[in-house]
Design an enzyme around this catalytic site. Structure first.
Site, PDB file in Angstrom:
ATOM      1  N   ARG A   1     -14.734  56.240  25.889  1.00 28.77           N
ATOM      2  CA  ARG A   1     -16.076  56.693  25.507  1.00 28.77           C
ATOM      3  C   ARG A   1     -17.160  55.877  26.225  1.00 28.77           C
ATOM      4  O   ARG A   1     -18.138  56.437  26.725  1.00 28.77           O
ATOM      5  CB  ARG A   1     -16.243  56.604  23.989  1.00 28.77           C
TER       6      ARG A   1
ATOM      7  N   ASN B   1     -14.459  60.241  19.497  1.00 30.72           N
ATOM      8  CA  ASN B   1     -13.023  60.362  19.264  1.00 30.72           C
ATOM      9  C   ASN B   1     -12.769  61.456  18.238  1.00 30.72           C
ATOM     10  O   ASN B   1     -13.620  61.750  17.397  1.00 30.72           O
ATOM     11  CB  ASN B   1     -12.440  59.050  18.754  1.00 30.72           C
TER      12      ASN B   1
END
Length: 567
Positions: A491, A509
């Site tokens: 990320r 996520n």
């Protein structure tokens, strides 16, 4: 579904075993040929329609032919013995391998013998045809003469085997190269209630899950007479609504072809039972075989009863079980290594071939066989980033042609704004020749960046156009990235990469282990960022990037959001 599963899904059905073994040989640099003409492979079959199941492995010194999972090191005599259930039982008994008590009888005489059940001397028996597969004609749990007569009446064969019903847990062991490589448990077809859905609805839902499994997609739960009769016998029908977490069985036989569940059990069975499986394969002189064993524990002592051997066993259940992680392609790799003991190392860990190429080639009718490319020692993965003022059509056409001329495999990715990415699988010298000839052919092309990559690759030459000229310049895309992408900084990396390209959006996520992102901005920049997402940060390993258009317009900037439940 990871990359390995997606590629195997192309060969689902009767070709899956062939694909898995061919893939294992292919990754070890063996020459693989699929055949259209079964007369070329009389060592393993006389079938008239090979359908991508007949192939050979060769190291240019030795060549071995296969029909699905059965190779030419398995003799015709051994194969016939494994098909004949009575012959199997005799060979097991002679070798001292545990197997249930049994007798062989003529079906007609058995129907005339009113005392057959009582004279057999077991409280519960199993009836099976002498020859057969996939559980056809097998009836278990017979407890009376009347039930025995009914079972015999349903078998269309001259001779049958009556066998003691052994109460225990049944597993399929796969023996290759003198050892057990994988073990799969099997549970009869069933559904688990949620408190609101009918059995019919639960079956439909479970069949949708099976449809996404390369091995089970063609082995769905059937709503046939047998299933309906079994439900009725236990006081249910398709409209019954089971209580939450209540398990309803749909069959007495733990048969995957009848909709049964496969469960990875490789690491839970005993060494003793594995030794029994190896001894059974040795007794029938079958080098690679599926061995069915019922494990029983009485007074703390384990007993192993071999009930069947299959010299042409489906190996897909070990790779793609309904429950558990599965064993990847270990079974196929062990089979290949038993034929070529020196080929234990893969040349390229995650190089794949396109099975549709095989099917299309065999489907032309004019070819006697289709050979795959051969991986060579020294092949590496190369990633190039280029720019060119030439049109995408010109660059991609010449790149594709030069790849083939220089012995390179890979993909040409075309983006807007004169940007191109290329993935190559080639020896260093061939990759260098490709670059040299491409620059010579297209003088204005510029190589901006060169490096490696970690994602899987197909040994094909293909062009992928990411940006259509008719598309508006701005767009939004939703990404689902699967693989090893959580806990590796994915990320943070994506946020940094997006901000460098002035792409708006967010990333988070998901509870199923994937990463989800929304990207919004210039079409060519998004297309290039999506390509980079296939690589990700250094510690990640990307199996799949699923791309969907979206109407979501995120706020300006790029954010990392909290985890979301997946659906």
């Amino acid at each position: 579904m990871n990359y390995f599963s997606r590629k195997a899904f192309e060969a689902r059905g009767v070709s899956l075993c062939a694909y898995l073994i061919a893939l294992a040989g292919f990754q070890r640099g063996l020459r693989i040929t699929f055949y259209n003409d079964p007369q070329l492979t009389t060592k393993v079959t006389t079938a008239s329609d090979p359908r991508g199941t007949i192939f050979s492995l060769s190291d240019d010194k030795d060549v071995y032919f296969f029909l699905r999972s059965r190779g030419s090191l398995t003799s015709k005599e051994a194969h016939k013995s494994s098909i004949n259930k009575w012959k199997t039982k005799e060979l097991l008994l002679n070798a001292g391998v545990g197997t249930p008590k049994g007798i062989m009888v003529e079906t007609g005489k058995a129907l005339e013998d009113d005392e057959l059940f009582a004279s057999f001397g077991c409280r519960e028996v199993v009836v099976k045809p002498v020859s057969g597969s996939l559980g056809k004609g097998v009836t278990t749990g017979i407890k009376s003469q009347e039930e025995l007569v009914d079972a015999l009446g349903n078998i269309q064969t001259r001779r049958v085997v009556l066998e003691e019903h052994v109460e225990g847990v049944e597993y399929r062991y796969y023996v290759a190269g003198g050892r057990v490589v994988a073990v799969t448990g099997r549970e009869a077809a069933n559904v688990v209630g949620d408190g609101t859905s009918t059995i019919r609805t639960l079956i439909m839902s479970k069949n949708k899950i099976r449809a996404r499994n390369p091995h089970l997609s063609s082995r769905k739960i059937k709503l046939d007479k047998s299933t309906l009769s079994f439900l009725q016998l236990h006081g249910h029908d398709l409209s019954t609504v089971p209580a939450k977490d209540e398990k309803i069985y749909l069959s007495s036989a733990a048969n995957l072809s009848r909709g049964g569940d496969s469960i990875d059990a490789t690491h839970i069975v005993s060494e003793q039972s594995k030794e029994a499986a190896v001894a059974a394969a040795r007794a029938l002189n079958i080098p690679n075989a599926g061995v069915d064993i019922i494990n029983v524990v009485r007074d703390g002592v384990e007993y192993n009863y071999v009930i069947e051997l299959n010299s042409q066993a489906h190996i897909g259940s070990h790779s793609f079980p309904m429950k558990g992680d599965g064993q990847g392609n270990k079974v196929a790799e062990a089979i290949v290594e038993s034929y070529f003991p020196e080929r234990t190392e893969k040349i390229i860990e995650d190089a794949f071939f396109d099975f549709s190429y095989v099917k299309n080639g065999l489907g032309t009718g004019g070819l006697s066989g289709v050979s795959l490319p051969v991986l060579r020692e020294g092949m590496v993965k190369k990633r190039l980033k280029l720019s060119s003022p030439h049109s995408p059509a010109v660059v991609t056409r010449h790149s594709e042609k030069i790849m083939k001329q220089t012995g390179c495999f890979g993909e040409v990715h075309s983006f807007g704004g004169g940007m191109f990415h290329m993935r190559l699988l080639a020896e260093e010298t061939n990759a260098a020749r490709f670059k040299e000839q491409l620059v010579k052919k297209l003088e204005d092309i510029e190589i901006l960046e060169e490096g490696g990559f970690t994602s899987p690759i197909d040994t094909t030459v293909r062009v992928v156009n990411h940006v259509d000229d008719s598309e508006p310049n701005l767009r939004s895309s939703r990404l689902i990235v699967r693989g090893k992408v959580q806990g590796v900084g994915y990320r943070k990396w994506l946020k940094s990469a997006a901000m460098k390209k002035s792409v708006d959006g967010w990333v988070r996520n998901r509870s199923d282990g994937a990463v989800e992102a929304i990207l919004s901005g210039n079409a060519s920049q998004i297309a290039e960022l999506i390509e980079e997402c296939r690589e990700g940060p250094r510690r990640s390993y990307v199996d799949q990037v699923l791309i969907k258009p979206t109407k979501i317009t995120p706020k300006s900037g790029f954010r990392v959001r909290s985890t979301r439940e997946s659906f």
